[in-house]
Structures are given as structure tokens and as C-alpha cells.
Motif scaffolding. Structure first.
Motif, mmCIF file in Angstrom:
data_model
loop_
_atom_site.group_PDB
_atom_site.id
_atom_site.type_symbol
_atom_site.label_atom_id
_atom_site.label_comp_id
_atom_site.label_asym_id
_atom_site.label_seq_id
_atom_site.Cartn_x
_atom_site.Cartn_y
_atom_site.Cartn_z
ATOM 1 N N PRO A 127 0.825 -1.219 0.000
ATOM 2 C CA PRO A 127 0.000 0.000 0.000
ATOM 3 C C PRO A 127 0.855 1.263 0.000
ATOM 4 O O PRO A 127 1.883 1.331 0.680
ATOM 5 C CB PRO A 127 -0.809 -0.118 1.295
ATOM 6 C CG PRO A 127 -0.833 -1.575 1.614
ATOM 7 C CD PRO A 127 0.498 -2.091 1.154
ATOM 8 N N VAL A 128 0.418 2.260 -0.760
ATOM 9 C CA VAL A 128 1.127 3.537 -0.847
ATOM 10 C C VAL A 128 0.099 4.660 -0.788
ATOM 11 O O VAL A 128 -1.020 4.518 -1.289
ATOM 12 C CB VAL A 128 1.970 3.615 -2.141
ATOM 13 C CG1 VAL A 128 1.074 3.524 -3.382
ATOM 14 C CG2 VAL A 128 2.806 4.878 -2.183
ATOM 15 N N GLY A 129 0.466 5.771 -0.169
ATOM 16 C CA GLY A 129 -0.436 6.900 -0.054
ATOM 17 C C GLY A 129 -0.457 7.758 -1.309
ATOM 18 O O GLY A 129 0.483 7.741 -2.110
ATOM 19 N N VAL A 181 -6.668 8.221 -12.793
ATOM 20 C CA VAL A 181 -5.995 6.977 -13.172
ATOM 21 C C VAL A 181 -6.329 5.866 -12.178
ATOM 22 O O VAL A 181 -6.600 4.720 -12.571
ATOM 23 C CB VAL A 181 -4.472 7.183 -13.267
ATOM 24 C CG1 VAL A 181 -3.780 5.856 -13.569
ATOM 25 C CG2 VAL A 181 -4.133 8.201 -14.345
ATOM 26 N N LEU A 182 -6.328 6.185 -10.894
ATOM 27 C CA LEU A 182 -6.667 5.182 -9.888
ATOM 28 C C LEU A 182 -8.105 4.700 -10.060
ATOM 29 O O LEU A 182 -8.397 3.514 -9.870
ATOM 30 C CB LEU A 182 -6.467 5.759 -8.481
ATOM 31 C CG LEU A 182 -5.027 6.088 -8.082
ATOM 32 C CD1 LEU A 182 -4.999 6.691 -6.687
ATOM 33 C CD2 LEU A 182 -4.134 4.852 -8.152
ATOM 34 N N GLY A 209 -7.304 4.503 5.337
ATOM 35 C CA GLY A 209 -6.476 5.691 5.288
ATOM 36 C C GLY A 209 -6.266 6.241 3.895
ATOM 37 O O GLY A 209 -5.546 7.230 3.712
ATOM 38 N N GLY A 210 -6.879 5.610 2.895
ATOM 39 C CA GLY A 210 -6.780 6.126 1.529
ATOM 40 C C GLY A 210 -5.612 5.601 0.726
ATOM 41 O O GLY A 210 -5.421 6.004 -0.429
ATOM 42 N N SER A 211 -4.797 4.701 1.272
ATOM 43 C CA SER A 211 -3.683 4.149 0.508
ATOM 44 C C SER A 211 -4.192 3.115 -0.489
ATOM 45 O O SER A 211 -5.289 2.564 -0.340
ATOM 46 C CB SER A 211 -2.633 3.542 1.429
ATOM 47 O OG SER A 211 -3.197 2.514 2.217
ATOM 48 N N VAL A 212 -3.379 2.830 -1.504
ATOM 49 C CA VAL A 212 -3.785 1.929 -2.588
ATOM 50 C C VAL A 212 -2.622 1.013 -2.959
ATOM 51 O O VAL A 212 -1.455 1.292 -2.655
ATOM 52 C CB VAL A 212 -4.233 2.722 -3.843
ATOM 53 C CG1 VAL A 212 -5.506 3.501 -3.572
ATOM 54 C CG2 VAL A 212 -3.124 3.666 -4.313
ATOM 55 N N SER A 213 -2.945 -0.080 -3.636
ATOM 56 C CA SER A 213 -1.921 -0.986 -4.152
ATOM 57 C C SER A 213 -2.478 -1.686 -5.370
ATOM 58 O O SER A 213 -3.696 -1.683 -5.605
ATOM 59 C CB SER A 213 -1.506 -2.010 -3.086
ATOM 60 O OG SER A 213 -2.582 -2.876 -2.787
ATOM 61 N N ARG A 234 -8.020 -3.839 -11.045
ATOM 62 C CA ARG A 234 -6.576 -3.973 -10.819
ATOM 63 C C ARG A 234 -6.106 -3.304 -9.531
ATOM 64 O O ARG A 234 -4.941 -3.440 -9.168
ATOM 65 C CB ARG A 234 -5.808 -3.362 -12.012
ATOM 66 C CG ARG A 234 -6.093 -4.021 -13.351
ATOM 67 C CD ARG A 234 -5.374 -3.287 -14.480
ATOM 68 N NE ARG A 234 -3.934 -3.284 -14.270
ATOM 69 C CZ ARG A 234 -3.087 -2.487 -14.935
ATOM 70 N NH1 ARG A 234 -3.566 -1.628 -15.821
ATOM 71 N NH2 ARG A 234 -1.795 -2.545 -14.691
ATOM 72 N N LEU A 235 -6.986 -2.582 -8.848
ATOM 73 C CA LEU A 235 -6.571 -1.772 -7.713
ATOM 74 C C LEU A 235 -7.186 -2.282 -6.418
ATOM 75 O O LEU A 235 -8.345 -2.692 -6.387
ATOM 76 C CB LEU A 235 -7.001 -0.316 -7.933
ATOM 77 C CG LEU A 235 -6.401 0.724 -6.985
ATOM 78 C CD1 LEU A 235 -4.950 1.004 -7.366
ATOM 79 C CD2 LEU A 235 -7.214 2.007 -7.006
#
Length: 385
Positions: A339-341, A359-360, A374-378, A368-369
Motif C-alpha cells: 500500500p502507498v499513499g 488513473v486510480l 487511510g486512503g492508501s492503494v496498491s 486492478r486496484l
């Protein structure tokens, strides 16, 4: 879409169908729903753009979109069963839940809608409750109910059932993991009927009718329980239990977390005792809860004023943002399994936040996401290009 400072208004029939179609479409969860409506201005316009956005996100298959006819059938079936659907922006939607991240865009409900407009406290705990645990749950529910709060729980055996029963006269909300016509467990069907037939009780679900609850649906139910309540009380919980998941979610949402202490020799008290060690409010009676909630005397007022579509709201009107294929590649390459913010993505790619949000959203619709607290994604495993 309701704007800040405006009165909540009921959805039209056509808007409600569009909302239901969007909610039931593939890869559209609560967070994605909000982002789509924020970007395109309405659920109908978002529906029109789903195939193109999914394709841009890298999906190799056609996105499944709920048909108008399927949405009409679901609404008609709900009406025949005495249920109705409440949208996120409508007056009857629970105010505290509305302000929570990941709030369901639509709730199917059966019973008295007035129960949803009052402040609430959640009570959860062990299905295999002790006699003492059940007595404590009933005492807490009755005392808190007399103070004007509804009691929210999950209709499970044990602590949940005890809390609902004690609050039948003052107001209770049963949040279900499956469709409202698929109550679980079966032995609590009479209790569910009593809740729905009372003057201040209601059953709530985000799932479609005919949906049989699965194991993974219960954590989703737990987030609604935590979101509706201004505080959440845990009465008996083992080390690994769904009640502790509810407590964690409540803490992430900024709710007060209460725990009833128990004997160190009772496995059902290990989870609650650990919660107290971690900072939960030690609770022995209703007054402990009411005193802690007293500073929130405005109840849900402040929460109700939060903007619904707030994440990108202060950045830019993103409807005009059109990322290039090069931008999409840069964002996708910056993502991985960890996960990244969003701020880290902005710094790494040097792209405007609004472009990254688009894009997200495309990656999300392409399946794919993964989104995290906390709003982070991977990126989901196997989805890298």
C-alpha cells in the motif's frame, strides 16, 4: 448531488434506479461510487462512462453493468417485501454513517425510518455469550436507550440478540450481512420480525435481496455497525473475533470504543481486556458510556455537515482532467503490492493529484486496484502490466 449547506433531498425514481445500477455494477464499491459521482456529476453519467474507463484502466474484458430492468426488478421486489432503499444524500440516511469513509451509497431498510435519524450506540460481542455477559448487554442497552439513543447491532446470537431485545421499546437497528429476506442466524428470525414491527426498530442491509451471507460479508456488515454508532461497546470477545474487527473499524472512524472487562480466566474476556489495555474506555454500566458521549451533545450535527464527496473536492474539478497514456503508465509503474499513499504517488510521479485520482479510478474499474484504510492503494496480485 447535494452540495454543502443545502438541505438533503429525496432521490427521484430515475435517480434511485441509476444509483442502484451503479452500486450493483462490477468493480464499483462504495468508495468508487463516490468518486464516480463526484467526477461525472451523476450516477447516470457515470454509468455511461464505465466501459471506457475500465478499458483505459487495462481491463481485457467487458465490464458487467447492472441493467435498468434488473434494478427495476430489485426495487419492485423490495417494495413487495415492505422494504425501501435510502440513498446516501437523503434525509433518512444515518448521519454518522454518511460521514464515514466507505459508507454504502444505498441501504435497503425495513421498519421505522425514525430509528435511523436518532443518535446511536453500537453494542457487539460474543455469540457464545455467558449469562453474565448477556445480562450486562441488556443492562447497557436499556440504560443507553432510556437516554434517547438507539442501539445498533448485528442480529447475531448472544450479545447482539440480548442488546436488540433490551432496546425493542426504545429503538434498535439490526444490520444484516445478507439480504433482508435472508436473515442469519435462522433462530433470530422472530427477533428480526419484532424489530421490524416495532415503532422504533429497523433492519438494514447494503446487500441485494436473495443474497445469502458469506463469511466475507460479515466484516462489511461490521463497518456499517461501527459507522452508525457514535460509540461502540464490546461485551465479551475472544482474542480473534468479529467484534474486535468492529472495534478496530470504529477506532479508524474516530468513534469512541468501550469495553466491558472480564475475568482473565474467561477466554471470552481476553479480547475486551486487551482493548482496555490498548486505550478503550473501561465500561461497567450505561453511565460510563453516557458520560463519555456527553461532549458530543450535538450528537450527529457536526458529522452531518461534512461534505459527502470531499476527497478531491478541494483540489480541482476533476471532470476536465484527461490523463495521457504516458501518465497512466507512470502511475501504474509507481504502484506495487505494498500500500502507498496518494501523497507519495504525487511526489514520485510529479503528476497533479486530480490526474492521479482519475488513473486510480480507471484501475479500480478494471479490477486492478486494492484500496486500504487511510486512503492508501496498491495493485492487486497479477494485475501489473
Amino acid at each position: 448531488m447535494a452540495e454543502r449547506g443545502m438541505d438533503r433531498k429525496s432521490l427521484s425514481q430515475e435517480d434511485r434506479i441509476a444509483w442502484l445500477r451503479l452500486v450493483r455494477s462490477e468493480n464499483v464499491g462504495p468508495v468508487t461510487f463516490r468518486k464516480l459521482v463526484r467526477r461525472f456529476g451523476s450516477a447516470q453519467q457515470a454509468l455511461d462512462m464505465l466501459p471506457e474507463m475500465s478499458r483505459r484502466g487495462g481491463s481485457a474484458k467487458t465490464l458487467r453493468i447492472c441493467s435498468y430492468e434488473a434494478a427495476e426488478r430489485e426495487m419492485a421486489d423490495a417494495e413487495r417485501l415492505g422494504c425501501r432503499m435510502i440513498g446516501l444524500e437523503e434525509p433518512d440516511y444515518p448521519s454518522a454513517l454518511r460521514a464515514a469513509d466507505g459508507a454504502p451509497p444505498l441501504l435497503t431498510v425495513k421498519g421505522s425510518p425514525s430509528a435511523l435519524t436518532r443518535p446511536s450506540v453500537a453494542i457487539v460481542g460474543s455469540r457464545n455469550a455467558s449469562a453474565v455477559g448477556g445480562k450486562i448487554a441488556r443492562s447497557l442497552a436499556a440504560g443507553i436507550g432510556r437516554a434517547g439513543y438507539t442501539i445498533t447491532s448485528g442480529l447475531a446470537r448472544g450479545i447482539d440478540a440480548a442488546a436488540h431485545e433490551a432496546a425493542l421499546g426504545s429503538g434498535t437497528i439490526a444490520v444484516m450481512a445478507g439480504g433482508l429476506d435472508r436473515p442469519y442466524p435462522p433462530q433470530n428470525i422472530p427477533l428480526l420480525q419484532s424489530i421490524c414491527e416495532s415503532d422504533s426498530g429497523i433492519a438494514v442491509s447494503e446487500m441485494p435481496l436473495d443474497w445469502e451471507p458469506r463469511a466475507r460479508d460479515f466484516p462489511r456488515r461490521n463497518r456499517i455497525i461501527a459507522g452508525i454508532g457514535l460509540g461502540l461497546i464490546v461485551v465479551e470477545a475472544a482474542k480473534k473475533s468479529g467484534s474486535l474487527i468492529s472495534a478496530r473499524i470504529a477506532g479508524e472512524l474516530g468513534r469512541l470504543v468501550f469495553a466491558v472487562p472480564g475475568s482473565p480466566l474467561d477466554p471470552r474476556a481476553r479480547g475486551t481486556n486487551d482493548l482496555i489495555k490498548d486505550g478503550a474506555i473501561l465500561t461497567s454500566d450505561a453511565d460510563d458510556v453516557l458520560q463519555a458521549l456527553a461532549p458530543l451533545s450535538g450528537k450527529t450535527g457536526p458529522l452531518d455537515q461534512l461534505p459527502l464527496f470531499r476527497e478531491e473536492e478541494e483540489i480541482a474539478p476533476s471532470a476536465q482532467i484527461a490523463p495521457t497514456d504516458s501518465d497512466r503508465t507512470r502511475v501504474a509503474q509507481a504502484l506495487g503490492p505494498a500500500p502507498v499513499g496518494i501523497d507519495d504517488l504525487v511526489r514520485h510521479t510529479d503528476l497533479p493529484p486530480a490526474e492521479i485520482y482519475v488513473v486510480l479510478l480507471e484501475l479500480d474499474l478494471a479490477g486492478r486496484l486494492a484500496r486500504h484504510p487511510g486512503g492508501s492503494v496498491s495493485l492487486l496480485p497479477g494485475s501489473a502490466r
